[in-house]
Design an enzyme around this catalytic site. Structure first.
Site, PDB file in Angstrom:
ATOM      1  CB  THR A 228      -0.896  -0.014   1.192  1.00 19.75           C
ATOM      2  OG1 THR A 228      -0.184   0.011   2.360  1.00 19.75           O
ATOM      3  CG2 THR A 228      -1.857  -1.240   1.176  1.00 19.75           C
ATOM      4  CG  ASP A 260      -6.166  -1.407  10.376  1.00 23.25           C
ATOM      5  OD1 ASP A 260      -5.307  -2.167  10.166  1.00 23.25           O
ATOM      6  OD2 ASP A 260      -6.174  -0.638  11.530  1.00 23.25           O
TER       7      ASP A 260
HETATM    8  P1  ATP Z   1      -2.233   3.302   8.451  1.00 19.86           P
HETATM    9  O1  ATP Z   1      -1.045   3.070   9.037  1.00 19.86           O
HETATM   10  O2  ATP Z   1      -2.480   4.954   8.342  1.00 19.86           O
HETATM   11  O3  ATP Z   1      -3.433   2.723   8.671  1.00 19.86           O
HETATM   12  P2  ATP Z   1      -0.948   2.177   5.960  1.00 19.86           P
HETATM   13  O4  ATP Z   1       0.365   3.021   6.165  1.00 19.86           O
HETATM   14  O5  ATP Z   1      -1.159   1.030   6.584  1.00 19.86           O
HETATM   15  O6  ATP Z   1      -2.041   3.145   6.844  1.00 19.86           O
HETATM   16  P3  ATP Z   1      -1.498   3.239   3.521  1.00 19.86           P
HETATM   17  O7  ATP Z   1      -0.471   2.803   2.355  1.00 19.86           O
HETATM   18  O8  ATP Z   1      -0.987   4.753   4.212  1.00 19.86           O
HETATM   19  O9  ATP Z   1      -1.390   2.276   4.754  1.00 19.86           O
HETATM   20  O10 ATP Z   1      -2.838   3.307   3.143  1.00 19.86           O
HETATM   21  C1  ATP Z   1      -3.755   2.226   2.822  1.00 19.86           C
HETATM   22  C2  ATP Z   1      -4.546   2.490   1.600  1.00 19.86           C
HETATM   23  O11 ATP Z   1      -5.484   3.344   1.859  1.00 19.86           O
HETATM   24  C3  ATP Z   1      -3.676   2.968   0.445  1.00 19.86           C
HETATM   25  O12 ATP Z   1      -3.360   1.849  -0.500  1.00 19.86           O
HETATM   26  C4  ATP Z   1      -4.755   3.658  -0.344  1.00 19.86           C
HETATM   27  O13 ATP Z   1      -5.545   2.988  -1.161  1.00 19.86           O
HETATM   28  C5  ATP Z   1      -5.624   4.440   0.699  1.00 19.86           C
HETATM   29  N1  ATP Z   1      -5.013   5.564   0.959  1.00 19.86           N
HETATM   30  C6  ATP Z   1      -4.271   5.948   2.045  1.00 19.86           C
HETATM   31  N2  ATP Z   1      -3.982   7.337   2.009  1.00 19.86           N
HETATM   32  C7  ATP Z   1      -4.603   7.930   1.061  1.00 19.86           C
HETATM   33  C8  ATP Z   1      -4.781   9.249   0.506  1.00 19.86           C
HETATM   34  N3  ATP Z   1      -4.150  10.238   1.166  1.00 19.86           N
HETATM   35  N4  ATP Z   1      -5.568   9.326  -0.608  1.00 19.86           N
HETATM   36  C9  ATP Z   1      -6.230   8.453  -1.101  1.00 19.86           C
HETATM   37  N5  ATP Z   1      -6.138   6.914  -0.612  1.00 19.86           N
HETATM   38  C10 ATP Z   1      -5.194   6.868   0.433  1.00 19.86           C
HETATM   39  O1  RIB Z   2      -4.038   0.518  12.191  1.00 19.25           O
HETATM   40  C1  RIB Z   2      -4.580   1.454  13.074  1.00 19.25           C
HETATM   41  C2  RIB Z   2      -4.724   0.990  14.627  1.00 19.25           C
HETATM   42  O2  RIB Z   2      -3.580   0.517  15.252  1.00 19.25           O
HETATM   43  C3  RIB Z   2      -5.417   1.854  15.574  1.00 19.25           C
HETATM   44  O3  RIB Z   2      -6.899   1.480  15.642  1.00 19.25           O
HETATM   45  C4  RIB Z   2      -4.716   1.404  16.878  1.00 19.25           C
HETATM   46  O4  RIB Z   2      -5.464   0.860  17.704  1.00 19.25           O
HETATM   47  C5  RIB Z   2      -3.691   0.620  16.466  1.00 19.25           C
HETATM   48  O5  RIB Z   2      -3.822  -0.952  16.746  1.00 19.25           O
END
Ligand code: ATP
Ligand code: RIB
Length: 329
Positions: A228, A260
């Protein structure tokens, strides 16, 4: 997803953490040694496992959760929240000796976050919580690493999961998490987790770097890897092919839980028989909606909201949908 319900791969089982999220809204994330004042502090339902189970259920999958809370108010609230959203919590244990897990989350005005976890009851989840008789109808098994790795290993190596599709969101990145890859059909990582597992000098920020890193993990017999990429979307990488799923332009409020939302939606789509790339496309749309709202679990859209969006039409980097569901052969 309506038009493509051509196969039923069974129910979704999510093994993972259940937290109470304590979210402080700040102008900027504090630097080491710095104190900042929060504009507001709110308690939200959270935990990677609970968020992913909720996403799968909101997308219409019959969803069962394996997890643990404390025997406390926060645990009761989380159990009720999951049940109200249609998640079967019969395998969620209540531990009288540990508090429900907590996550202390700072969210900046730009929507970035920094998270500290107190695992509490999540750290005590053992294989005793897994009830094989409850898993007979499950075909998709999804886990993350806020729960003990050994417990995930027991689930993924059991007969029900070996017959189905296993998805590992190996977050947070833990060295022992790599020991689960041989039991995993689909591995979902963000850029920094990919950098850690693939032992790259730094986390890839571009699509080509993510594909190269993912191929390093796939090797000769590894799982399919989805990286992602935040606003850029996600890239689905298999041994012979890869496809960029472009991100939808979103008005960011809070990105917590976007990963998630992606994973839970992916599981629900695969449960309906979607091929991997199409499931990832739907997951990216759902996740793009989640970043426009506050909270982790509370930001997850309904299926109807996702279906209202138009699927992005930007050309993929190497359009080559595999036609597979992601199951290891
Ligand atoms: P987090 O830890 O914040 O839950 P992550 O780092 O595990 O997120 P990301 O790659 O940031 O995962 O986001 C997961 C998915 O969410 C991306 O693949 C995309 O589809 C969507 N997404 C995240 N940020 C954006 C954004 N700014 N605009 C559009 N889609 C987004
Ligand atoms: O991925 C987001 C989640 O990470 C939050 O809801 C927090 O509880 C942590 O587990």
């Amino acid at each position: 997803m309506k038009a493509k319900r051509n196969r039923n791969n069974g129910d979704v089982c999510v093994l993972g953490s259940i937290n109470q999220d304590v979210v402080a809204l700040v102008a900027e994330l504090p630097r080491p040694g710095e104190t900042v004042v929060a504009r507001r502090v709110t308690h939200y339902p959270g935990g990677k496992g609970a968020n992913q189970a909720l996403a799968a259920a909101r997308m219409g999958a019959r969803t069962l959760m394996i997890g643990a809370t404390g025997a406390d108010e926060a645990g009761n609230v989380m159990r009720a929240f999951l049940q109200d959203n249609g998640v079967d919590t019969a395998m969620v244990e209540s531990n009288p000796r540990q508090p429900t897990g907590q996550a202390f989350i700072n969210v900046s005005a730009a929507g970035e976050n920094a998270i500290v976890i107190a695992a509490g009851a999540n750290a005590t989840l053992t294989a005793a919580a897994i009830r094989p008789e409850k898993l007979a109808g499950c075909g998709i098994f999804l886990a993350q690493l806020e729960s003990p790795v050994e417990t995930v290993k027991t689930l993924f190596s059991g007969a029900p999961a070996r017959r189905g599709i296993t998805i590992l969101n190996a977050a947070p990145a833990l060295p022992e998490g790599a020991g689960l890859f041989s039991l995993t059909d689909i591995l979902v990582l963000n850029e920094s987790e990919l950098g850690a597992y693939a032992q790259l000098p730094e986390a890839p920020t571009e699509v080509e770097g993510a594909i190269t890193g993912a191929r390093k993990l796939i090797g000769r017999d590894g799982p399919a890897v989805i990286v992602t990429l935040g606003e850029k979307g996600a890239v689905v990488v298999e041994r012979e092919q890869s496809e960029l799923i472009p991100g939808r332009r979103a008005q960011v409020t809070d990105t917590t839980g976007a990963g998630d939302c992606f994973c839970g939606t992916l599981a629900a789509a695969l449960a309906e028989g979607y091929v991997l790339n199409e499931a990832a496309r739907f997951a990216a749309l759902a996740a793009s909606l989640s970043v426009e709202r506050a909270g982790a679990a509370t930001s997850i859209p309904t299926r109807a909201e996702v279906e209202k969006l138009e699927v992005p039409t930007t050309a993929p980097s190497s359009a080559n949908a595999s036609g597979q569901t992601g199951r290891r052969q």
